[in-house]
Write an enzyme that holds these catalytic residues in place. Structure first.
Site, PDB file in Angstrom:
ATOM      1  N   ASN A   9      -6.381 103.099  67.115  1.00 44.96           N
ATOM      2  CA  ASN A   9      -7.702 103.293  66.787  1.00 44.96           C
ATOM      3  C   ASN A   9      -7.967 104.603  66.182  1.00 44.96           C
ATOM      4  O   ASN A   9      -9.067 104.991  65.828  1.00 44.96           O
ATOM      5  CB  ASN A   9      -8.584 103.033  68.246  1.00 44.96           C
ATOM      6  CG  ASN A   9      -8.393 104.434  69.233  1.00 44.96           C
ATOM      7  OD1 ASN A   9      -7.324 105.125  68.979  1.00 44.96           O
ATOM      8  ND2 ASN A   9      -8.964 104.257  70.469  1.00 44.96           N
TER       9      ASN A   9
ATOM     10  N   GLY B 298      -3.742 109.096  66.376  1.00 39.14           N
ATOM     11  CA  GLY B 298      -2.864 108.631  65.306  1.00 39.14           C
ATOM     12  C   GLY B 298      -3.347 108.848  63.964  1.00 39.14           C
ATOM     13  O   GLY B 298      -4.463 109.324  63.757  1.00 39.14           O
TER      14      GLY B 298
ATOM     15  N   GLY C 218      -2.393  91.035  80.289  1.00 38.03           N
ATOM     16  CA  GLY C 218      -3.030  89.655  80.087  1.00 38.03           C
ATOM     17  C   GLY C 218      -2.322  88.930  78.793  1.00 38.03           C
ATOM     18  O   GLY C 218      -2.077  87.743  78.782  1.00 38.03           O
TER      19      GLY C 218
ATOM     20  N   TYR D 194      -4.689 112.079  82.769  1.00 41.50           N
ATOM     21  CA  TYR D 194      -3.684 111.535  82.217  1.00 41.50           C
ATOM     22  C   TYR D 194      -2.465 111.022  83.278  1.00 41.50           C
ATOM     23  O   TYR D 194      -1.728 109.959  83.145  1.00 41.50           O
ATOM     24  CB  TYR D 194      -2.935 112.576  81.403  1.00 41.50           C
ATOM     25  CG  TYR D 194      -1.709 112.157  80.644  1.00 41.50           C
ATOM     26  CD1 TYR D 194      -1.704 111.192  79.519  1.00 41.50           C
ATOM     27  CD2 TYR D 194      -0.422 112.849  80.928  1.00 41.50           C
ATOM     28  CE1 TYR D 194      -0.832 110.888  78.854  1.00 41.50           C
ATOM     29  CE2 TYR D 194       0.840 112.436  80.113  1.00 41.50           C
ATOM     30  CZ  TYR D 194       0.314 111.289  79.306  1.00 41.50           C
ATOM     31  OH  TYR D 194       1.584 110.985  78.394  1.00 41.50           O
TER      32      TYR D 194
ATOM     33  N   LYS E 140      -1.239 107.001  83.834  1.00 39.24           N
ATOM     34  CA  LYS E 140       0.186 106.645  83.939  1.00 39.24           C
ATOM     35  C   LYS E 140       0.741 106.113  85.160  1.00 39.24           C
ATOM     36  O   LYS E 140       1.346 105.236  85.040  1.00 39.24           O
ATOM     37  CB  LYS E 140       0.994 107.857  83.416  1.00 39.24           C
ATOM     38  CG  LYS E 140       0.536 108.098  81.953  1.00 39.24           C
ATOM     39  CD  LYS E 140       0.796 107.117  80.804  1.00 39.24           C
ATOM     40  CE  LYS E 140       0.913 107.531  79.506  1.00 39.24           C
ATOM     41  NZ  LYS E 140       1.180 106.327  78.619  1.00 39.24           N
TER      42      LYS E 140
ATOM     43  N   TYR F 198       2.103  92.917  87.868  1.00 38.57           N
ATOM     44  CA  TYR F 198       2.342  91.864  86.957  1.00 38.57           C
ATOM     45  C   TYR F 198       3.611  91.193  87.065  1.00 38.57           C
ATOM     46  O   TYR F 198       3.910  89.890  87.066  1.00 38.57           O
ATOM     47  CB  TYR F 198       2.094  91.992  85.531  1.00 38.57           C
ATOM     48  CG  TYR F 198       0.463  91.667  85.152  1.00 38.57           C
ATOM     49  CD1 TYR F 198       0.252  90.668  84.460  1.00 38.57           C
ATOM     50  CD2 TYR F 198      -0.667  92.522  85.763  1.00 38.57           C
ATOM     51  CE1 TYR F 198      -1.119  90.309  84.098  1.00 38.57           C
ATOM     52  CE2 TYR F 198      -2.139  92.157  85.558  1.00 38.57           C
ATOM     53  CZ  TYR F 198      -2.386  91.113  84.787  1.00 38.57           C
ATOM     54  OH  TYR F 198      -3.479  90.763  84.454  1.00 38.57           O
TER      55      TYR F 198
END
Length: 329
Positions: free
Chosen positions: A35, A39, A105, A148, A152, A162
Site C-alpha cells: 500500500n 514502501g 484465508g 509492533y 508479530k 491455521y
C-alpha cells in the site's frame, strides 16, 4: 512449463523488494503487493518491464483477492522501524492481525504455502542471550513497542493455529536486525541513522550509554535463509540473523571510521523498553536449513554505505525524521 506464482506482500519495501528480485531470479512469477505507506516504487521499478512481475497497490488489512493459481505467499507487509509504527500504530496492529488472517484465508483457498515475517522483537528486552526460538520473551504489551511486538506475536499464534487446525503449510521466520541497500535513510534505525548523520556532518546520536547490543545481518544472507526456510519441511519459528554481536557505541565508532568523518558521539536518554541485548541463536537454522551468514559486517557496510552515498541530495537532507529519539532499534 508454467512458472510457479508467488505473492510477496510488502513487496515495495526494503526486504520485500529484495525477495522479489530473488524469486524473479529463481524463475517464479512474482506478484508484489504494497500500500506504499512505508514502501517505495523505486525499490521495484526495475522489475516493471518484466512480464513475470505484477504489482498490486493494496492494503492487505482489507480483503485480498489474487486471480488464478497461487503456490506461495510471503507476508512481509508491516511497518518495521520504530518511527513508522509509532506514527501509524493502528495500521501496524491491523496488518499483523487482520492482514495475516486475510492472507491465511487466501492461502487456504488457493492451497498455497505461506511464510510469515516475524521478528526478534517478539523476544522483547530479553533475559536470555543469545535468544533461541524456545525463549518466550519479555515483552511489555502496553508500552510504546507493544503495537509492533504484539502484532508479530499474534501473527505467529494465528499462523500456527491455521497450521494445526486447517493443516495449512506454513513457515515462520524470526528476523533479526538486517541492513543493506534500499533501507530508508531516515527510518530511525541505528545503521541508516548513523550513516545519514555522518554524511550530513552531524553528531552521531547514541541512546543510553551505548552498551546495548545489536547483531546486524546483511540482506542477501537473510534472503538466502528465508528462501531455504520456505522450501524446508519445518513449520515452527526459525531465527535468521547474524550472531556477530556489537555494542551500539562500538557500532557508532565503526560508522565514523567507515565514512572517514570526524563527528562527535553524543548521548541521549535510553527510550522505554529498548532491548539491552539482541543476538540470535542460529543453531536451528544451521541444523535444519544448513544456513549461516556469509557476509561479514565490514563488507556489508561498505556496500550499504556506497548505496547511501549515491542517494539524491534531497533524500540525504530530508529532515522529516531527523529526531531519532523514539527508539534505536
Amino acid at each position: 512449463m508454467s512458472r510457479k506464482r508467488i505473492l510477496i506482500t510488502g513487496g515495495a519495501g526494503f526486504l520485500g523488494s529484495h525477495l522479489c528480485d530473488r524469486f524473479i531470479k529463481e524463475g517464479f512469477h512474482v506478484i508484489a503487493m504494497d500500500n506504499l505507506i512505508t514502501g517505495s516504487l523505486q525499490n521495484i521499478e526495475h522489475l516493471f518491464k518484466l512480464e513475470q512481475f505484477e504489482f498490486y497497490n493494496h492494503d492487505v488489512s482489507k480483503f485480498v483477492h489474487i486471480p488464478g493459481e497461487l503456490h506461495y505467499i510471503l507476508h512481509f507487509a508491516s511497518p518495521a522501524s520504530p518511527i513508522d509504527y509509532l506514527k501509524i500504530p493502528i495500521q501496524t496492529l491491523k496488518v499483523g492481525s487482520l492482514g495475516t488472517h486475510n492472507l491465511l484465508g487466501l492461502a487456504r483457498a488457493k492451497g498455497s504455502r505461506m511464510l510469515i515475517a516475524s521478528t526478534s522483537e517478539i523476544y522483547g528486552d530479553p533475559a536470555v542471550n543469545p535468544q533461541p526460538e524456545s525463549y518466550w520473551g519479555n515483552v511489555n504489551p502496553v508500552g510504546p513497542r507493544g503495537v509492533y511486538d504484539e502484532a508479530k506475536r499474534f501473527q505467529e499464534a494465528i499462523t500456527m493455529a491455521y497450521h494445526t487446525f486447517h493443516k495449512l503449510e506454513t513457515r515462520i521466520v524470526r528476523i533479526f536486525n538486517t541492513y543493506g541497500p534500499r533501507m530508508r535513510l531516515n527510518d530511525g534505525r541505528a545503521l541508516p541513522a548513523f550513516i545519514g548523520q555522518a554524511l550530513r556532518g552531524e553528531d552521531i546520536t547514541v541512546f543510553g550509554d551505548g552498551s546495548q547490543t545489536r547483531s546486524f545481518c546483511y540482506v542477501d544472507d537473510l534472503v538466502e535463509g528465508i528462501y531455504r526456510l520456505l522450501f524446508s519441511d519445518y513449520a515452527y519459528p526459525v531465527n535468521i540473523g547474524n550472531p556477530d554481536e556489537i555494542t551500539i557505541l562500538d557500532f557508532a565508532k565503526e560508522i565514523i571510521k567507515l565514512t572517514g568523518t570526524q563527528q562527535k558521539i553524543v548521548f541521549k536518554d535510553l527510550p522505554i523498553d529498548d532491548p539491552k541485548q539482541r543476538r540470535p541463536d542460529i543453531t536451528l537454522a544451521k541444523q535444519i536449513l544448513n544456513w549461516a551468514p556469509t557476509v561479514d559486517r565490514k563488507t556489508g557496510l561498505e556496500i550499504t554505505y556506497d548505496y547511501f552515498k549515491r542517494l539524491p541530495e534531497e533524500t540525504l537532507y530530508n529532515r522529516e525524521h531527523k529526531d531519532f529519539s523514539f527508539f534505536q532499534k
